[in-house]
Design a protein around this motif. Structure first.
Motif, PDB file in Angstrom:
ATOM      1  N   ILE A  29     109.359 -10.584 109.238  1.00 44.93           N
ATOM      2  CA  ILE A  29     110.401 -11.179 110.051  1.00 44.93           C
ATOM      3  C   ILE A  29     110.782 -12.558 109.584  1.00 44.93           C
ATOM      4  O   ILE A  29     112.189 -12.709 109.596  1.00 44.93           O
ATOM      5  N   GLU A  30     109.976 -13.481 109.090  1.00 45.20           N
ATOM      6  CA  GLU A  30     110.427 -14.603 108.523  1.00 45.20           C
ATOM      7  C   GLU A  30     111.414 -14.231 107.492  1.00 45.20           C
ATOM      8  O   GLU A  30     112.248 -15.132 107.404  1.00 45.20           O
ATOM      9  N   ASN A  31     111.045 -13.674 106.467  1.00 45.26           N
ATOM     10  CA  ASN A  31     111.977 -13.533 105.403  1.00 45.26           C
ATOM     11  C   ASN A  31     113.655 -12.749 105.771  1.00 45.26           C
ATOM     12  O   ASN A  31     114.455 -13.405 105.206  1.00 45.26           O
ATOM     13  N   VAL A  32     113.349 -11.837 106.447  1.00 44.88           N
ATOM     14  CA  VAL A  32     114.686 -11.387 107.046  1.00 44.88           C
ATOM     15  C   VAL A  32     115.711 -12.229 107.760  1.00 44.88           C
ATOM     16  O   VAL A  32     117.005 -12.430 107.699  1.00 44.88           O
ATOM     17  N   THR A  33     114.936 -12.778 108.792  1.00 42.09           N
ATOM     18  CA  THR A  33     115.620 -13.696 109.736  1.00 42.09           C
ATOM     19  C   THR A  33     115.795 -15.261 109.284  1.00 42.09           C
ATOM     20  O   THR A  33     116.354 -16.039 109.837  1.00 42.09           O
ATOM     21  N   LYS A  34     115.104 -15.464 108.006  1.00 37.43           N
ATOM     22  CA  LYS A  34     115.040 -16.881 107.235  1.00 37.43           C
ATOM     23  C   LYS A  34     114.720 -17.985 108.436  1.00 37.43           C
ATOM     24  O   LYS A  34     115.387 -19.054 108.517  1.00 37.43           O
ATOM     25  N   THR A  35     113.471 -17.610 109.025  1.00 34.54           N
ATOM     26  CA  THR A  35     112.770 -18.665 110.105  1.00 34.54           C
ATOM     27  C   THR A  35     111.389 -18.855 109.619  1.00 34.54           C
ATOM     28  O   THR A  35     110.985 -18.073 108.472  1.00 34.54           O
ATOM     29  N   ARG A  36     110.438 -19.532 110.256  1.00 34.49           N
ATOM     30  CA  ARG A  36     109.238 -19.839 109.928  1.00 34.49           C
ATOM     31  C   ARG A  36     108.462 -19.499 111.409  1.00 34.49           C
ATOM     32  O   ARG A  36     108.949 -19.968 112.489  1.00 34.49           O
ATOM     33  N   ILE A  37     107.427 -18.969 111.496  1.00 36.90           N
ATOM     34  CA  ILE A  37     106.757 -18.363 112.692  1.00 36.90           C
ATOM     35  C   ILE A  37     105.267 -18.966 112.399  1.00 36.90           C
ATOM     36  O   ILE A  37     104.627 -18.666 111.330  1.00 36.90           O
TER      37      ILE A  37
ATOM     38  N   VAL B 167     103.298 -18.536 120.549  1.00 38.37           N
ATOM     39  CA  VAL B 167     104.414 -18.161 119.047  1.00 38.37           C
ATOM     40  C   VAL B 167     105.166 -19.273 119.001  1.00 38.37           C
ATOM     41  O   VAL B 167     106.111 -19.780 119.952  1.00 38.37           O
ATOM     42  N   HIS B 168     105.410 -20.087 117.832  1.00 36.71           N
ATOM     43  CA  HIS B 168     106.154 -21.089 117.629  1.00 36.71           C
ATOM     44  C   HIS B 168     107.311 -20.677 116.666  1.00 36.71           C
ATOM     45  O   HIS B 168     106.633 -19.925 115.522  1.00 36.71           O
ATOM     46  N   ILE B 169     108.511 -20.713 116.659  1.00 42.38           N
ATOM     47  CA  ILE B 169     109.525 -20.407 115.753  1.00 42.38           C
ATOM     48  C   ILE B 169     110.541 -21.661 115.203  1.00 42.38           C
ATOM     49  O   ILE B 169     110.726 -22.425 116.327  1.00 42.38           O
ATOM     50  N   MET B 170     110.806 -21.785 114.052  1.00 47.44           N
ATOM     51  CA  MET B 170     111.515 -22.901 113.527  1.00 47.44           C
ATOM     52  C   MET B 170     112.617 -21.946 112.924  1.00 47.44           C
ATOM     53  O   MET B 170     112.506 -21.449 111.821  1.00 47.44           O
TER      54      MET B 170
ATOM     55  N   ALA C 195     117.153 -21.865 112.437  1.00 50.58           N
ATOM     56  CA  ALA C 195     118.729 -21.894 113.124  1.00 50.58           C
ATOM     57  C   ALA C 195     118.630 -21.125 114.592  1.00 50.58           C
ATOM     58  O   ALA C 195     117.801 -20.204 114.662  1.00 50.58           O
ATOM     59  N   TYR C 196     119.681 -21.310 114.786  1.00 51.89           N
ATOM     60  CA  TYR C 196     119.792 -20.778 116.414  1.00 51.89           C
ATOM     61  C   TYR C 196     119.897 -19.359 116.495  1.00 51.89           C
ATOM     62  O   TYR C 196     119.184 -18.571 117.066  1.00 51.89           O
ATOM     63  N   GLN C 197     120.859 -18.646 115.716  1.00 46.84           N
ATOM     64  CA  GLN C 197     121.009 -17.336 115.712  1.00 46.84           C
ATOM     65  C   GLN C 197     119.842 -16.623 114.923  1.00 46.84           C
ATOM     66  O   GLN C 197     119.614 -15.676 115.366  1.00 46.84           O
ATOM     67  N   ASN C 198     119.134 -17.252 113.992  1.00 42.83           N
ATOM     68  CA  ASN C 198     118.234 -16.646 113.321  1.00 42.83           C
ATOM     69  C   ASN C 198     116.932 -16.595 114.224  1.00 42.83           C
ATOM     70  O   ASN C 198     115.908 -15.509 114.157  1.00 42.83           O
ATOM     71  N   MET C 199     116.792 -17.621 114.995  1.00 42.47           N
ATOM     72  CA  MET C 199     115.596 -17.812 116.007  1.00 42.47           C
ATOM     73  C   MET C 199     115.780 -16.664 116.976  1.00 42.47           C
ATOM     74  O   MET C 199     114.963 -16.053 117.425  1.00 42.47           O
TER      75      MET C 199
END
Length: 224
Positions: A166-174, A181-184, A186-190
């Protein structure tokens, strides 16, 4: 019908342009104001305080230099650890240049306290489009006991595979902290990452979520 005589000289555009060029290099008498410092704004010195959870106290000691250096040297802020109250205190000073520096530093420290690595959290200081979002598994579906444990297990996957995908596809950190659950990112990616996590919590198999995540990621990339 009477006509009005115009006694003023008519100045055409070429004359105005020539006059502007003549005075461009000349010294113009007038007030010269220096940039206003953050410490001189309304309210004076501003302070942000971030509480340190008990499980992040030891890692904070280890990574203190990595956290302290960019806040003090780059953002020109003052920072200290209040050992008695177990909180990090950040404030502006005369050298502070940016009004948003204090909030960026507070978000950076808060992200670290939530469990993000320093290398990931420091992106909050460099990019303005990154945000933090937190929610609990029980906010999506009221689960208890073994059902809650299985839902958390689906989010992580075997050896963390699902979370990393999920992190790699959405370019986020979880970060998964118990039932939180904490997500960091961009808005659309989150939004995309949060939707995938909610599907897993509701009981969708990871393989089905992977397919949906890939197609949704392609649509977003084509749109932007």
């Amino acid at each position: 019908m009477a006509t009005m005589e115009v006694t003023e000289d008519v100045i055409d555009a070429s004359t105005l342009a020539q006059g502007a060029m003549d005075t461009k290099g000349a010294d113009v008498d007038g007030p010269m104001f220096e940039p206003v410092k953050v410490s001189e704004l309304q309210g004076g010195i501003q302070v942000r305080r971030v509480d340190v959870p008990s499980h992040r106290y030891t890692p904070l000691k280890k990574d203190w230099v990595k956290i302290y250096t960019p806040i003090v040297e780059q953002l020109k802020l003052q920072m200290r650890m209040n050992v008695v109250r177990r909180r990090v205190e950040i404030r502006t000073c005369e050298e502070t240049e940016s009004e948003s520096a204090l909030q960026k530093a507070a978000d950076f420290v808060k992200a670290y306290m939530l469990g993000f690595d320093v290398q990931d959290a420091i992106a909050l200081l460099r990019l303005d489009e990154l945000y933090l979002d937190s929610f609990e598994v029980t906010d999506v579906k009221p689960l208890t006991g073994e059902h809650l444990s299985r839902a958390i297990g689906r989010l992580a996957g075997k050896a963390g595979k699902t979370k990393f995908t999920i992190e790699n596809v959405t370019k986020t950190r979880i970060v998964l902290a118990d039932s939180k659950v904490h997500i960091m990112g961009a808005y659309q990616n989150m939004r995309l990452a949060k939707a995938a996590i909610c599907k897993l919590i509701m009981g969708s198999p990871p393989s089905k979520v992977y397919g949906w995540l890939t197609s949704a990621g392609h649509r977003i990339s084509e749109r932007f």
